[in-house]
Design a protein around this motif. Structure first.
Motif, mmCIF file in Angstrom:
data_model
loop_
_atom_site.group_PDB
_atom_site.id
_atom_site.type_symbol
_atom_site.label_atom_id
_atom_site.label_comp_id
_atom_site.label_asym_id
_atom_site.label_seq_id
_atom_site.Cartn_x
_atom_site.Cartn_y
_atom_site.Cartn_z
ATOM 1 N N PRO A 1 1.020 -1.620 0.168
ATOM 2 C CA PRO A 1 0.134 0.675 -0.207
ATOM 3 C C PRO A 1 0.814 0.643 0.110
ATOM 4 O O PRO A 1 0.271 1.895 -0.604
ATOM 5 C CB PRO A 1 -0.738 -0.100 1.120
ATOM 6 N N ARG A 2 2.441 1.215 0.830
ATOM 7 C CA ARG A 2 2.313 2.866 1.176
ATOM 8 C C ARG A 2 3.396 2.839 -0.146
ATOM 9 O O ARG A 2 3.226 3.943 -1.184
ATOM 10 C CB ARG A 2 3.892 2.644 1.402
ATOM 11 N N GLN A 3 3.396 1.415 -1.410
ATOM 12 C CA GLN A 3 4.148 1.537 -2.692
ATOM 13 C C GLN A 3 3.245 2.518 -3.205
ATOM 14 O O GLN A 3 3.741 3.277 -4.251
ATOM 15 C CB GLN A 3 5.232 0.751 -2.950
ATOM 16 N N GLU B 1 -10.027 0.589 2.745
ATOM 17 C CA GLU B 1 -9.841 0.572 4.612
ATOM 18 C C GLU B 1 -8.886 0.762 4.431
ATOM 19 O O GLU B 1 -7.315 1.234 5.157
ATOM 20 C CB GLU B 1 -10.590 0.021 5.499
ATOM 21 N N VAL B 2 -7.725 -0.308 3.863
ATOM 22 C CA VAL B 2 -5.962 -0.264 4.025
ATOM 23 C C VAL B 2 -5.763 1.113 3.764
ATOM 24 O O VAL B 2 -4.545 1.504 3.630
ATOM 25 C CB VAL B 2 -4.997 -1.917 2.449
ATOM 26 N N VAL B 3 -6.366 1.523 2.500
ATOM 27 C CA VAL B 3 -5.308 2.640 2.223
ATOM 28 C C VAL B 3 -6.079 3.912 2.963
ATOM 29 O O VAL B 3 -4.750 4.736 3.405
ATOM 30 C CB VAL B 3 -6.091 3.182 0.281
ATOM 31 N N ARG B 4 -7.262 4.268 3.517
ATOM 32 C CA ARG B 4 -7.207 5.205 4.335
ATOM 33 C C ARG B 4 -6.271 4.435 5.410
ATOM 34 O O ARG B 4 -5.896 5.559 6.779
ATOM 35 C CB ARG B 4 -8.829 5.045 4.631
ATOM 36 N N ALA B 5 -5.981 3.725 6.340
ATOM 37 C CA ALA B 5 -5.509 3.484 6.819
ATOM 38 C C ALA B 5 -3.839 3.863 7.323
ATOM 39 O O ALA B 5 -2.943 4.260 7.450
ATOM 40 C CB ALA B 5 -5.469 1.867 7.590
ATOM 41 N N CYS B 6 -3.521 3.835 5.802
ATOM 42 C CA CYS B 6 -1.953 4.307 5.229
ATOM 43 C C CYS B 6 -1.436 5.225 5.362
ATOM 44 O O CYS B 6 -0.764 5.457 5.867
ATOM 45 C CB CYS B 6 -1.865 3.323 3.935
ATOM 46 N N GLY C 1 -0.997 6.634 8.476
ATOM 47 C CA GLY C 1 -0.004 5.952 9.228
ATOM 48 C C GLY C 1 0.454 4.680 10.044
ATOM 49 O O GLY C 1 1.571 4.286 10.234
ATOM 50 N N ASP C 2 -1.136 3.943 9.809
ATOM 51 C CA ASP C 2 -1.098 2.812 9.137
ATOM 52 C C ASP C 2 -0.300 2.521 8.101
ATOM 53 O O ASP C 2 -1.622 1.618 7.499
ATOM 54 C CB ASP C 2 -2.000 1.598 10.625
#
Lengths: 171, 223
Positions: free
Chosen positions: B53-55, B212-217, B220-221
């Motif tokens: 997700p960060r990449q 949700e993964v993108v939002r969390a990313c 900061g998560d």
């Protein structure tokens, strides 16, 4: 670089490319589109893998592509990032039987993946050619999804399971 | 094998009842699966995966979710000389997506609430047939701005008439184009499967989970 872990190859049906299509017969002839540039040894390599490891027969190399009935038109071109290879069925004999596929490789973007230019160019070529005969994605072989940054020979070869499918259909 | 989503019977029934109750005849309960298969007919792509997700956030221009409101003909490119042999005519179509949420990236790239996305198709595939088959799924898009992009031997971009002249021409990453209707228990992609996503995504099965993964990313998560 990414190594995906799709379902095991043993679960793959055939054909399993996106259009569930096969080639029109066991003889796969080919040509290079006039716009082909870069390493001219790539198409013969991929065709050789198909011919040497499966029951399919590599047919005539027609040189420069002119006839839309030729099974495989090879080409190189820039593709929209992050796509590095694309196979499209240009025309169908009938539903489920592809008359002619266009296989396009984006060589500069393939080379940018990592240090294994020679191997990666051939991996993508063998992969796209596999789609043209009916193979879908699987793991640990040339049909890996997404592409795998590795010089390992297994990524330039079809799985035994896929070869069995090809041989059963075309042999 | 491409894993087919398992339809949720309860969701389908609930939607069918709701549609019946309000008298709509639209096929709002259709799965996105058949549409995705029809879209991808004759196209197989090799691509570099979007990674973690960060990449993905770092290397994409816009990440958005919305509704696939229309499908029409795609961008064409003007080729010169022997390169103009028809092989590269009709190999894209356009998704018009009404954006409901920008999950990451530059919001100014959205035009009047919409984005226009070029999607690969085989030459014989009819955009009109796909438009008729559009179940208006929810979509999650990971987009790259290809407005200035030209394939080799092409000299100009020809936009479809229905694409606004000032709208960016987006291309969706093959592993960043996900569709889901209310009757689908899982999201589907025309070009790949959820199993091909990098493990750092945590195996999202739905658009809600992936969003949700993108939002969390972004908060900061971020693996």
């Amino acid at each position: 670089m990414l190594v995906a872990s799709p379902p095991p190859a043993s679960a793959n049906p055939f054909p399993n490319n996106v259009d569930r299509s096969v080639a029109d017969n066991a003889v796969h002839d080919w040509c290079k589109r006039i716009t082909w540039s870069y390493d001219t040894a790539i198409p013969p390599y991929a065709m050789g893998v198909l011919g040497d490891t499966t029951a399919m027969v590599v047919g005539t190399n027609h040189g420069t592509c002119q006839d839309n009935r030729i099974d495989v038109w090879w080409d190189t071109s820039s593709l929209p990032t992050p796509v590095v290879g694309r196979r499209t069925c240009f025309s169908y004999v009938t539903t489920g039987i592809c008359n002619s596929s266009t296989l396009v490789l984006d060589i500069p973007d393939i080379d940018a993946i990592g240090p294994y230019d020679y191997d990666m160019r051939r991996q993508v070529a063998v992969h796209e050619l596999g789609h043209s005969v009916g193979l879908g994605h699987s793991s640990g072989n040339a049909m890996n999804d997404p592409v795998t940054n590795s010089p390992d020979l297994k990524y330039r070869r079809y799985s035994g399971h896929d070869i069995a499918h090809i041989n059963a259909h075309y042999g | 094998m491409r894993p087919f989503p398992v339809k949720s019977l309860s969701a389908t029934l609930a939607l069918a009842l709701a549609v019946s109750a309000c008298g709509h005849e639209q096929d709002e309960a259709e799965s996105a699966e058949e549409f995705a298969q029809q879209l991808a007919l004759g196209v197989d792509l090799s691509y570099i995966g979007m990674g973690s997700p960060r990449q993905m956030i770092a290397e994409s221009d816009l990440v958005a979710r919305g509704v696939l409101t229309d499908v029409f003909e795609g961008v064409e490119y003007e080729y010169e000389g022997p390169a103009d042999d028809g092989r590269y005519t009709g190999i894209y179509l356009t998704f018009e997506v009404a954006v409901e949420e920008v999950l990451a990236g530059d919001e100014s790239l959205v035009r009047d609430g919409k984005v226009y996305v070029m999607v690969d198709k085989a030459n014989p595939t009819s955009p009109r047939d796909l438009a008729a088959a559009n179940p208006r799924p929810e979509v999650l898009l990971v987009l790259l701005d290809h407005t200035q992009w030209l394939p080799d031997h092409a000299s100009a971009v020809i936009r479809p008439e229905r694409m606004p002249s000032d709208a960016p021409i987006f291309f969706a990453r093959p592993d960043g184009l996900w569709l889901q209707t209310p009757s689908d228990q899982e999201m589907v992609s025309p070009f790949t499967t959820t199993e091909a996503l990098d493990p750092t995504w945590g195996r999202p099965r739905t658009i809600d989970e992936m969003a949700e993964v993108v939002r969390a990313c972004r908060q900061g998560d971020c693996p």
